[in-house]
Design a protein around this motif. Structure first.
Motif, short mmCIF file in Angstrom:
data_model
loop_
_atom_site.label_atom_id
_atom_site.label_comp_id
_atom_site.label_asym_id
_atom_site.label_seq_id
_atom_site.Cartn_x
_atom_site.Cartn_y
_atom_site.Cartn_z
N UNK A 155 0.92 -1.25 -0.21
CA UNK A 155 0.08 0.11 0.07
C UNK A 155 0.79 1.36 0.13
N UNK A 156 1.90 1.14 0.77
CA UNK A 156 3.10 2.29 0.76
C UNK A 156 3.84 2.46 -0.45
N UNK A 157 3.89 1.75 -1.51
CA UNK A 157 4.68 1.57 -2.74
C UNK A 157 5.65 0.60 -2.89
N UNK A 158 5.82 -0.40 -2.07
CA UNK A 158 6.88 -1.26 -2.32
C UNK A 158 6.37 -2.22 -3.18
N UNK A 159 7.33 -2.76 -4.02
CA UNK A 159 6.90 -3.94 -4.87
C UNK A 159 7.85 -5.11 -4.72
N UNK A 160 7.58 -6.38 -4.66
CA UNK A 160 8.26 -7.43 -4.80
C UNK A 160 9.34 -7.36 -5.72
N UNK A 161 10.48 -7.81 -5.27
CA UNK A 161 11.66 -7.92 -5.99
C UNK A 161 12.35 -9.40 -5.97
N UNK A 162 12.13 -10.18 -5.20
CA UNK A 162 12.47 -11.29 -4.76
C UNK A 162 11.89 -12.40 -3.70
N UNK A 163 12.28 -13.46 -3.58
CA UNK A 163 11.85 -14.29 -2.48
C UNK A 163 13.17 -15.41 -2.00
#
Length: 179
Positions: A155-163
């Motif tokens: 919601x604050x603008x973070x996006x998934x870049x890995x696991x």
């Protein structure tokens, strides 16, 4: 007609208040806080139903207290662990790691009674303002069994870049003109 005069109140404190609650403050953690910092992590995980059935609380306490002692003593470069205080009482933990190319939200927990009031959101937003001002990416890792935290970060603008293992890495990049 005379314009009403607005008098502002300035609290005499050594730390800036955390909005939206003017009685919430951040302060650097000390050795005196180590047991509390350990408690807040266990209490929040337990309240979320995130402790495994085979959880060894004594072992966790020993390991976490040792690791936190290293942080508080300044043995982890760029790491600052803070205590979140609300109305003069310890209410949570915030750990931020500042590196030359990014800032990492390395841990944030608020005791359950203080969750859902916007304090965590505000603290994360302040970190993002600092990162943006420095032209740095902000990073966070979130446990895969913690969908509530992940939803907050997204919601604050973070996006998934890995696991990696049982955690998902997210990143927020400072965007020119996003002010």
């Amino acid at each position: 007609m005379e314009t009403p005069r607005v008098t502002s109140y300035v609290a005499v404190v050594s730390m800036p208040p955390v909005a939206p609650n003017p009685a919430a403050f951040l302060r650097p953690a000390t050795a005196h806080d180590i047991n509390f910092l350990t408690d807040v992590v266990i209490v929040t995980a337990r309240a979320q139903g995130r402790l495994p059935e085979d959880f060894d609380e004594d072992e966790f306490r020993r390991g976490f207290a040792e690791w936190t002692s290293e942080q508080v003593a300044g043995h982890l470069p760029g790491s600052l662990t803070s205590v979140i205080e609300i109305d003069g009482e310890r209410a949570g933990r915030l750990r931020v790691v500042r590196a030359s190319d990014h800032m990492e939200l390395a841990g944030i927990q608020l005791l359950p009674a203080h969750q859902g009031h916007g304090i965590g959101t505000y603290l994360i937003e302040e970190l993002l303002v600092e990162a943006r001002g420095a032209g740095l990416a902000a990073r966070v890792s979130v446990a895969k069994d913690n969908p509530r935290a992940r939803a907050l970060y997204e919601r604050l603008g973070f996006v998934v870049v890995g696991d990696e293992g049982d955690e998902t890495q997210l990143e927020w990049a400072a965007r020119p003109g996003s002010d």
